[in-house]
Design a protein around this motif. Structure first.
Motif: not given
Length: 113
Positions: A16-21, A34-37, A81-82
């Motif tokens: 699980t990747i928590e998105l920076k933004n 979307y806050t995560e992948i 995404i960043g």
């Protein structure tokens, strides 16, 4: 003489990747945020399509496809995404794309002989 082959690292079942933004997709009242992948091991069909896309469309677009396919996150979101978040996803999925040591298709330290 000690065997100096590197043992293939254990890859977690999911990441699980928590998105920076957070990324918002949609408009009006249909916004999706979307806050995560959440990634997991790709299946063979996803891998096969990734390889075909890499040859046709290039590595970046092929990896975006694979991340989207595995996670269910739409491509328009992934395009926003960043880079650091993208690289985290790429690093995880690359573990499944790279074949084991050629001398050892099963990834065993001692080899397959």
């Amino acid at each position: 003489m000690a065997d100096e082959k590197k043992k293939r690292k254990e890859v977690p079942d999911s990441l699980t990747i928590e998105l920076k933004n957070a990324i918002t997709l949609g408009g009006g009242g249909d916004d999706s945020v979307y806050t995560e992948i959440v990634l997991q091991e790709p299946n063979l069909e996803q891998l096969s399509t990734f390889i075909k896309k890499a040859n046709k469309d290039g590595a970046l677009d092929a990896m975006k496809y694979l991340i989207s396919s595995v996670s269910g996150v739409p491509l328009p979101v992934l395009s926003k995404i960043g880079v650091r978040d993208f690289y985290k996803a790429q690093d995880y999925l690359t573990e499944f794309i790279s074949p084991p040591d050629e001398d050892d298709p099963e990834g065993n330290v001692a080899g397959s002989q």
